[in-house]
Each structure stands twice: as structure tokens, then as C-alpha cells.
Design a protein around this motif. Structure first.
Motif, PDB file in Angstrom:
ATOM      1  N   LYS A 413     -10.492  58.886  17.061  1.00 33.61           N
ATOM      2  CA  LYS A 413      -9.891  58.638  18.389  1.00 33.61           C
ATOM      3  C   LYS A 413     -10.813  59.034  19.537  1.00 33.61           C
ATOM      4  CE  LYS A 413      -5.220  59.226  16.517  1.00 33.61           C
ATOM      5  NZ  LYS A 413      -5.049  57.797  16.246  1.00 33.61           N
ATOM      6  N   VAL A 414     -12.121  58.858  19.342  1.00 30.84           N
ATOM      7  CA  VAL A 414     -13.074  59.099  20.434  1.00 30.84           C
ATOM      8  C   VAL A 414     -13.461  57.804  21.137  1.00 30.84           C
ATOM      9  CG1 VAL A 414     -14.039  61.227  19.505  1.00 30.84           C
ATOM     10  CG2 VAL A 414     -15.007  59.034  18.798  1.00 30.84           C
ATOM     11  N   SER A 415     -13.158  56.691  20.511  1.00 28.11           N
ATOM     12  CA  SER A 415     -13.395  55.382  21.112  1.00 28.11           C
ATOM     13  C   SER A 415     -12.055  54.825  21.583  1.00 28.11           C
ATOM     14  CB  SER A 415     -14.018  54.432  20.075  1.00 28.11           C
ATOM     15  OG  SER A 415     -14.159  53.128  20.599  1.00 28.11           O
ATOM     16  N   PRO A 416     -11.978  54.256  22.785  1.00 30.49           N
ATOM     17  CA  PRO A 416     -10.699  53.730  23.294  1.00 30.49           C
ATOM     18  C   PRO A 416     -10.110  52.693  22.341  1.00 30.49           C
ATOM     19  CG  PRO A 416     -12.352  53.760  25.031  1.00 30.49           C
ATOM     20  CD  PRO A 416     -13.067  54.066  23.759  1.00 30.49           C
ATOM     21  N   LEU A 417      -8.841  52.857  22.020  1.00 34.27           N
ATOM     22  CA  LEU A 417      -8.195  51.962  21.059  1.00 34.27           C
ATOM     23  C   LEU A 417      -8.095  50.537  21.596  1.00 34.27           C
ATOM     24  CD1 LEU A 417      -6.809  51.818  18.299  1.00 34.27           C
ATOM     25  CD2 LEU A 417      -4.655  52.356  19.443  1.00 34.27           C
ATOM     26  N   GLN A 418      -7.814  50.410  22.870  1.00 40.19           N
ATOM     27  CA  GLN A 418      -7.651  49.099  23.476  1.00 40.19           C
ATOM     28  C   GLN A 418      -9.024  48.516  23.795  1.00 40.19           C
ATOM     29  OE1 GLN A 418      -4.095  48.709  25.996  1.00 40.19           O
ATOM     30  NE2 GLN A 418      -5.525  48.054  27.575  1.00 40.19           N
ATOM     31  N   PRO A 419      -9.320  47.291  23.392  1.00 40.11           N
ATOM     32  CA  PRO A 419     -10.666  46.741  23.622  1.00 40.11           C
ATOM     33  C   PRO A 419     -10.940  46.529  25.103  1.00 40.11           C
ATOM     34  CG  PRO A 419      -9.203  45.035  22.794  1.00 40.11           C
ATOM     35  CD  PRO A 419      -8.450  46.321  22.701  1.00 40.11           C
ATOM     36  N   GLU A 420     -12.198  46.680  25.485  1.00 42.58           N
ATOM     37  CA  GLU A 420     -12.611  46.477  26.869  1.00 42.58           C
ATOM     38  C   GLU A 420     -13.890  45.656  26.891  1.00 42.58           C
ATOM     39  OE1 GLU A 420     -12.418  45.763  30.127  1.00 42.58           O
ATOM     40  OE2 GLU A 420     -11.078  47.506  30.076  1.00 42.58           O
ATOM     41  N   ASN A 430     -24.141  51.872  25.692  1.00 43.45           N
ATOM     42  CA  ASN A 430     -23.471  52.971  25.000  1.00 43.45           C
ATOM     43  C   ASN A 430     -24.357  53.376  23.824  1.00 43.45           C
ATOM     44  OD1 ASN A 430     -21.819  54.706  23.558  1.00 43.45           O
ATOM     45  ND2 ASN A 430     -19.983  53.445  23.770  1.00 43.45           N
ATOM     46  N   PRO A 431     -24.835  54.611  23.795  1.00 42.40           N
ATOM     47  CA  PRO A 431     -25.742  55.021  22.704  1.00 42.40           C
ATOM     48  C   PRO A 431     -25.085  55.022  21.336  1.00 42.40           C
ATOM     49  CG  PRO A 431     -25.118  56.908  24.062  1.00 42.40           C
ATOM     50  CD  PRO A 431     -24.635  55.687  24.774  1.00 42.40           C
ATOM     51  N   VAL A 432     -23.762  55.062  21.266  1.00 43.69           N
ATOM     52  CA  VAL A 432     -23.090  55.109  19.966  1.00 43.69           C
ATOM     53  C   VAL A 432     -23.504  53.920  19.102  1.00 43.69           C
ATOM     54  CG1 VAL A 432     -20.868  54.993  18.774  1.00 43.69           C
ATOM     55  CG2 VAL A 432     -21.119  56.429  20.799  1.00 43.69           C
ATOM     56  N   GLY A 433     -23.314  52.733  19.606  1.00 41.49           N
ATOM     57  CA  GLY A 433     -23.648  51.540  18.831  1.00 41.49           C
ATOM     58  C   GLY A 433     -25.125  51.226  18.826  1.00 41.49           C
ATOM     59  N   VAL A 434     -25.761  51.399  19.982  1.00 40.51           N
ATOM     60  CA  VAL A 434     -27.172  51.013  20.091  1.00 40.51           C
ATOM     61  C   VAL A 434     -28.045  51.889  19.200  1.00 40.51           C
ATOM     62  CG1 VAL A 434     -29.136  50.847  21.662  1.00 40.51           C
ATOM     63  CG2 VAL A 434     -26.880  50.048  22.400  1.00 40.51           C
ATOM     64  N   THR A 475     -22.805  59.864  16.348  1.00 41.04           N
ATOM     65  CA  THR A 475     -23.225  59.710  17.747  1.00 41.04           C
ATOM     66  C   THR A 475     -22.026  59.751  18.683  1.00 41.04           C
ATOM     67  OG1 THR A 475     -25.009  58.272  16.928  1.00 41.04           O
ATOM     68  CG2 THR A 475     -24.662  58.323  19.305  1.00 41.04           C
ATOM     69  N   ALA A 476     -20.912  59.175  18.249  1.00 38.29           N
ATOM     70  CA  ALA A 476     -19.705  59.208  19.079  1.00 38.29           C
ATOM     71  C   ALA A 476     -19.219  60.635  19.295  1.00 38.29           C
ATOM     72  CB  ALA A 476     -18.606  58.364  18.431  1.00 38.29           C
ATOM     73  N   VAL A 477     -19.249  61.431  18.243  1.00 36.13           N
ATOM     74  CA  VAL A 477     -18.817  62.829  18.354  1.00 36.13           C
ATOM     75  C   VAL A 477     -19.814  63.617  19.210  1.00 36.13           C
ATOM     76  CG1 VAL A 477     -18.449  64.965  17.073  1.00 36.13           C
ATOM     77  CG2 VAL A 477     -17.519  62.815  16.207  1.00 36.13           C
ATOM     78  N   ALA A 478     -21.113  63.368  18.996  1.00 40.45           N
ATOM     79  CA  ALA A 478     -22.137  64.101  19.749  1.00 40.45           C
ATOM     80  C   ALA A 478     -22.051  63.809  21.246  1.00 40.45           C
ATOM     81  CB  ALA A 478     -23.524  63.745  19.221  1.00 40.45           C
ATOM     82  N   THR A 479     -21.734  62.570  21.600  1.00 44.48           N
ATOM     83  CA  THR A 479     -21.628  62.202  23.019  1.00 44.48           C
ATOM     84  C   THR A 479     -20.214  62.370  23.561  1.00 44.48           C
ATOM     85  OG1 THR A 479     -21.256  59.880  22.415  1.00 44.48           O
ATOM     86  CG2 THR A 479     -23.532  60.553  22.833  1.00 44.48           C
ATOM     87  N   LYS A 480     -19.294  62.800  22.690  1.00 38.06           N
ATOM     88  CA  LYS A 480     -17.885  63.028  23.053  1.00 38.06           C
ATOM     89  C   LYS A 480     -17.222  61.772  23.632  1.00 38.06           C
ATOM     90  CE  LYS A 480     -18.736  67.938  23.893  1.00 38.06           C
ATOM     91  NZ  LYS A 480     -18.690  69.060  24.857  1.00 38.06           N
ATOM     92  N   GLY A 481     -17.736  60.628  23.249  1.00 39.29           N
ATOM     93  CA  GLY A 481     -17.125  59.367  23.659  1.00 39.29           C
ATOM     94  C   GLY A 481     -17.231  59.051  25.140  1.00 39.29           C
ATOM     95  N   ARG A 482     -18.088  59.748  25.871  1.00 39.26           N
ATOM     96  CA  ARG A 482     -18.092  59.560  27.320  1.00 39.26           C
ATOM     97  C   ARG A 482     -18.851  58.317  27.782  1.00 39.26           C
ATOM     98  NH1 ARG A 482     -21.272  64.154  26.453  1.00 39.26           N
ATOM     99  NH2 ARG A 482     -23.489  63.967  27.029  1.00 39.26           N
ATOM    100  N   TYR A 483     -19.510  57.614  26.856  1.00 37.34           N
ATOM    101  CA  TYR A 483     -20.249  56.413  27.262  1.00 37.34           C
ATOM    102  C   TYR A 483     -19.516  55.117  26.929  1.00 37.34           C
ATOM    103  CZ  TYR A 483     -24.135  59.562  28.071  1.00 37.34           C
ATOM    104  OH  TYR A 483     -24.925  60.584  28.547  1.00 37.34           O
ATOM    105  N   TYR A 484     -18.268  55.231  26.554  1.00 38.81           N
ATOM    106  CA  TYR A 484     -17.490  54.022  26.283  1.00 38.81           C
ATOM    107  C   TYR A 484     -17.006  53.365  27.578  1.00 38.81           C
ATOM    108  CZ  TYR A 484     -17.313  54.783  21.241  1.00 38.81           C
ATOM    109  OH  TYR A 484     -17.651  54.935  19.918  1.00 38.81           O
ATOM    110  N   LEU A 485     -16.307  54.140  28.403  1.00 38.67           N
ATOM    111  CA  LEU A 485     -15.699  53.575  29.611  1.00 38.67           C
ATOM    112  C   LEU A 485     -16.344  54.143  30.875  1.00 38.67           C
ATOM    113  CD1 LEU A 485     -11.891  53.598  28.721  1.00 38.67           C
ATOM    114  CD2 LEU A 485     -13.492  51.666  28.631  1.00 38.67           C
ATOM    115  N   ARG A 486     -16.697  53.259  31.772  1.00 37.86           N
ATOM    116  CA  ARG A 486     -17.195  53.640  33.093  1.00 37.86           C
ATOM    117  C   ARG A 486     -16.029  53.970  34.019  1.00 37.86           C
ATOM    118  NH1 ARG A 486     -18.639  50.263  37.546  1.00 37.86           N
ATOM    119  NH2 ARG A 486     -20.346  51.102  38.811  1.00 37.86           N
ATOM    120  N   ARG A 487     -14.907  53.318  33.741  1.00 40.74           N
ATOM    121  CA  ARG A 487     -13.651  53.571  34.446  1.00 40.74           C
ATOM    122  C   ARG A 487     -12.511  53.539  33.438  1.00 40.74           C
ATOM    123  NH1 ARG A 487     -13.091  52.550  39.929  1.00 40.74           N
ATOM    124  NH2 ARG A 487     -10.896  52.136  39.517  1.00 40.74           N
TER     125      ARG A 487
END
Length: 551
Positions: A413-420, A430-434, A475-487
Motif C-alpha cells: 500500500k505504498v503505491s496509490p491504488l487508484q490509477p493516475e 518515478n525511480p520505483v519503476g525506472v 525502491t518503493a519502500v526506500a522512497t516511501k512512495g513519495r514519487y508516485y503523486l505530484r498532487r
């Protein structure tokens, strides 16, 4: 120059407005580059599924299976096919669900599933490459059929197979759905009938098929051979992107249709690989059956495989016409999808990077140009090498996105469930995927080209999958998911989803192009008390309408 003359000349603003109007017209044809609205999705789940499955009528599976079987033997080939099929099914399921549930294509899914607004351009190019590689492969197979049936030289057959799909691909989903639905029964009959006949009239063919040891094998199962074969099969993992290009037109999932909805999603989403694996196994069977008559080089050609099968069950005057008909129908069914999906991928990438929509037809021609160049370079003769190399990139991408959906969204649950997917709502990268994609594809490609030694070379597809699967959540845990949403707020009061969890059908007018769009395709304007559609946000060159960052 007179005032009248100067007033009659088009200004820069006029040119921009004309380009925007063209983008609106073309993308509303079948909602290319956009969320597919409920008002357009009038097909039943089964019609969507049939259309999507019609796109996997390609003959390449027969060549892929034959190539693996002749190289490594039947036992290793069947295991390789099974291993690849399991991986493709497991990774394809979350992607198919997201595409069908939220009515967006794989590029839009990728943006919000670990890559970011511009980061997913990487994977769009990977997917576009998939479409022209397989267009070239199918076009080569059709050219072989035209040479055998009509005596056309291969270079001319390549041209015919390329240009004949252009009129069909111009018209989008409506035309493609009719083509796939009407041609599928004929294609199935021509493919299955000779196989049933051979097995029922000559049961010994099954024994010879199962006993075939391969050119260099002893008939035993070998891990390296299985993995090398699976790597070739896994080049097809990106096919889920083409399936989603159809699945995004699924109707809303409700209590009344949920059984049909799930059946269609599973069958036409990850389920495509079941038919694909069967075709690969049939390719091995037919190659072994005709090997003594045509030799190993021709035994991988589907036209020769079905020529041999038809010859056993019908008069000789019918053999070549039916074999050619099967090849031509198959090529048309898949290559309209390749051309269509490839044009979407190229257009999507170009529009985001340049903030200009050039028209989808431009990239239909670009994709066909790449495919024709590969055909003229005789890619068929080094097919397995191309697919083995390409599969590493495709595996890294698909596993990364599937892991982000399955693990990061639902488990961690570190990535937003609803797609954007809208510009302004996502970070550029977003460094998670890249990071996961670049590391997995880079290391696995190095392994494939023996950079880490001959022993590890067969394990390159395994490395691509394992690294992508491990690095995506890390990577998602390391970045705490903060690079998913800009808003976290798009500024529109209406909820994105309805009571059933489907994308809302509430319609609002775009401030820029003045067209009505459903709620998920819109965000608030930064400079006006209005909303702007996703494409107008993408083509906003100066960012006047893009909301500022808050997260």
C-alpha cells in the motif's frame, strides 16, 4: 503588405488551434491516448474478448515453437513453453484487470504504476518495438506464403504484406472488432482441422513428436535448454499490451455482469497465452512431422508446416490455396493490431515529449517503415536471436508494472491504488519503476550477450524477472512512495469512481477544446475556474493549465 492581406494569413495561435482541433478529432475516434469513456463502451464483455483474442491469430507462435523444438528437442521445448506461459499469465493478470476495470491502456497504467509521466516513455518505446518486430515477423511469414502460392519474390511480398493493412488500421476499434469477429471461426477451422486429422489417422506422429531429441540433444531435459527456449517465448510477454488495447473498452463491472466480465478479462487478458502456448506446441509437432521432407530451415516456416498438414488430408490442388489463405488471414488479423497498437505507443510518446500531437496516421507509417526495414533485412533467418534479446527488456517492464500493482498497491500500500495518468498529477520520473526496469533489463541483456560468462547466459530472462520483482517493492519502500503523486487532489469536486467502483460517467466540458469528457479524463485548470482534459494538458506547451505540485 496590406492590412487585409496580413489579416488573412494564419497566425501562430491559429496554427496551434488547428493542431489541437485535429488532435481532438482523431483521439475521439476511438479514444487514443485517453481514458475510454463509458458512453463509447457499448460492446458486451464477450464481444470485447472475441475481438481481443482475434488479435493473437498470428503465425509466429508456430515458428517460435518449431525453432525451439528443432534446436533443443520436444521435451525441452514443451517445458520451455509451459514455463513462459505461467510467467506470462501471472504477470498479465493484474495488468489486464487494471486496463479493463479503469479503461486505460498499458501506457497510462505504466505512468501511475512506478514510472511517472515522462518515465513511461521508456516503456512506450519498448512496446512500440514489440509491435514492429512482430509485424515484421508476420509479414515475413505472409511473404513466404505469397511466394509459394503466387510466385511473388520475397521483397515484393514484404511490400504487399505491409501496405495491405493500412486501409484497415485507419478506422480504429469499430473496424477492428468487425474484422476479428468475422474471421476468427475461419481461422480456427483451418488451424485445427489438419492437426486433428493427422493425429486421428496416423497416431504414430505423436510418438515421433514426443521422441524428437533436437539437432544437438539426446532427448533428455536440460535446464539451460529449457531456459533458453523460455527466453524466446517470453519475448511475447508484451502481447498483454495489445490485449489491453481492446480490454480498455470493457463495460463497467456490475453485480449483474460480474461473471461474464471476469470471464472475458481472464480469457482475453492473461488467457491469451493458453492459446499461444498451444500454437507453439503445434509448431513443434508440425515441424517434426515435415522435417524429413523439407529440411530444418523450411520446417520453421508456417506455410510449409500447413502445406504438409493439408497435403495429408485433401487433394493436392487444394493444399497451397488453403495454406496461403490461412497465412494471409492470420497475418491480417494480427498485423492490423500491431500497426494500430504501435501507432498509439509512438504517438503517445511523441505527444508527451514534444507537447504536440502529430496525428496517429504519421506513426502508423513510421511503425510500418521500421517493420519493412526488418523484413528486407531478412529478420526471419535470425528470429530467435532477436526475440531472445528483446525478451529481456519486455520481461523487465511487464514484471515491474505487475509487481507495482500486485505488491506495492495491494500488499504494501505504498503505491496509490487508484490509477493516475494525467499531467500535473504525476511526477515526471518515478525511480520505483525506472530503477527496477533499467537495472533488470541492463543486467539481463549483459548476461544474454555472455558478459557474465557462458554459464549464466541462459538465465538472462530469469534475471530480468527476479531483479524487476525484487527492486520494485524495495525502491518503493526506500522512497516511501513519495514519487508516485505530484498532487493528491485534482481540484474537481466530482468523485472519480461511482458507487460500484467504476470510473464515473459524469460529463464536464474541457475549457480548452470545449468538448465534453467523462470525469476521469479531467483535472482542474491552474489559471481558470474550469476543467481541462488529459490531452489538452499533454499538449499545453507552456504549462498554463497544469496544476502546481502539492506533494
Amino acid at each position: 503588405m496590406s492590412t487585409t492581406e496580413s489579416e488573412s494569413l494564419p497566425t501562430a495561435a491559429d496554427t496551434t488551434k488547428a493542431a489541437d482541433d485535429q488532435a481532438v478529432r482523431e483521439t475521439l475516434e476511438d479514444y487514443t491516448l485517453r481514458f475510454a469513456p463509458r458512453s463509447y463502451r457499448r460492446w458486451t464483455p464477450m464481444v470485447v474478448a472475441t475481438t481481443a483474442l482475434g488479435g493473437i491469430a498470428y503465425m509466429a507462435d508456430f515458428s517460435i515453437g518449431a525453432g525451439i523444438g528443432l534446436s533443443h528437442g520436444t521435451g525441452n521445448a514443451l517445458l520451455a513453453i509451459a514455463v513462459a506461459a505461467v510467467v506470462i499469465f501471472v504477470t498479465g493478470f493484474p495488468l489486464a484487470y487494471y486496463g479493463a476495470r479503469y479503461n486505460i491502456d498499458l501506457d497510462l497504467i505504466t505512468r501511475g504504476s512506478g514510472f511517472g509521466y515522462y518515465g513511461s516513455v521508456l516503456t512506450s518505446v519498448i512496446f512500440a518495438s514489440f509491435t514492429f518486430i512482430f509485424f515484421a515477423l508476420e509479414g515475413s511469414i505472409m511473404a513466404q506464403g505469397l511466394k509459394l502460392g503466387l510466385g511473388l519474390p520475397l521483397w515484393l511480398g514484404y511490400l504487399v504484406s505491409t501496405f495491405m493493412v493500412i486501409p484497415l488500421v485507419i478506422y480504429g476499434m469499430k473496424a477492428l472488432s468487425r474484422l476479428q469477429v468475422w474471421t476468427t471461426p475461419v481461422w480456427l477451422l483451418l488451424m485445427v482441422a489438419p492437426l486433428v486429422y493427422l493425429i486421428s489417422n496416423d497416431p504414430d506422429t505423436v510418438g515421433r513428436f514426443l521422441a524428437y531429441a533436437g539437432r544437438d540433444g539426446d532427448g533428455g531435459v536440460d535446464t539451460a535448454s529449457v531456459l533458453l527456449g523460455a527466453g524466446v517465448c517470453l519475448s511475447l510477454i508484451a502481447q498483454i499490451g495489445e490485449q489491453i488495447d481492446y480490454l480498455r473498452f470493457m463495460p463497467p463491472k456490475t453485480e449483474a455482469n460480474k461473471r461474464a466480465w471476469w470471464t472475458a478479462v481472464v480469457m482475453a487478458g492473461p488467457g491469451w497465452v493458453v492459446l499461444g502456448a498451444l500454437k507453439q506446441a503445434i509448431g513443434v509437432f508440425l515441424a517434426v512431422y515435415i522435417l524429413a521432407k523439407v529440411g530444418p530451415a523450411a520446417a520453421t516456416e508456417p506455410i510449409q508446416q500447413f502445406r504438409g498438414a493439408f497435403h495429408a488430408m485433401m487433394p493436392s490442388w487444394m493444399v497451397i490455396p488453403l495454406a496461403v489463405a490461412l497465412v494471409v488471414i492470420s497475418q491480417i488479423k494480427i498485423n492490423v493490431t500491431n500497426a494500430y497498437s504501435g501507432s498509439l505507443a509512438w504517438t503517445n510518446s511523441f505527444t508527451r515529449v514534444t507537447r504536440h500531437y502529430p496525428g496517429r496516421m504519421v506513426f502508423v507509417l513510421v511503425n510500418l517503415g521500421f517493420a519493412l526495414a526488418l523484413m528486407e533485412a531478412d529478420m526471419f533467418s535470425f528470429l530467435n536471436s532477436i526475440l531472445g534479446f528483446y525478451s529481456n527488456c519486455a520481461i523487465a517492464w511487464v514484471v515491474t508494472v505487475a509487481t507495482d500493482i500486485g505488491i506495492n498497491k495491494y500488499l504494501l500500500k505504498v503505491s496509490p491504488l487508484q490509477p493516475e495518468f494525467r499531467r500535473g498529477m504525476l511526477h515526471a520520473v518515478n525511480p520505483v519503476g525506472v530503477v527496477a526496469f533499467v537495472a533488470a533489463s541492463g543486467l539481463s541483456i549483459a548476461m544474454y550477450f555472455h558478459a557474465l560468462g557462458d554459464t549464466l547466459q541462459p538465465y538472462s530472462p530469469v534475471a530480468a524477472a527476479v531483479i524487476a520483482f525484487a527492486l520494485t517493492p524495495l525502491t518503493a519502500v526506500a522512497t516511501k512512495g513519495r514519487y508516485y503523486l505530484r498532487r493528491t487532489d485534482d481540484g474537481v469536486d466530482e468523485p472519480l469512481l461511482d458507487a460500484d467502483g467504476n470510473p464515473s460517467a459524469v460529463t464536464l466540458d474541457c475549457h480548452v477544446c470545449h468538448q465534453p469528457y467523462e470525469r476521469p479524463d479531467l483535472a482542474a485548470c491552474a489559471t481558470h475556474d474550469a476543467v481541462v482534459c488529459s490531452l489538452c494538458l499533454s499538449t499545453d506547451k507552456v504549462g498554463d493549465h497544469v496544476l502546481p505540485a502539492t506533494a
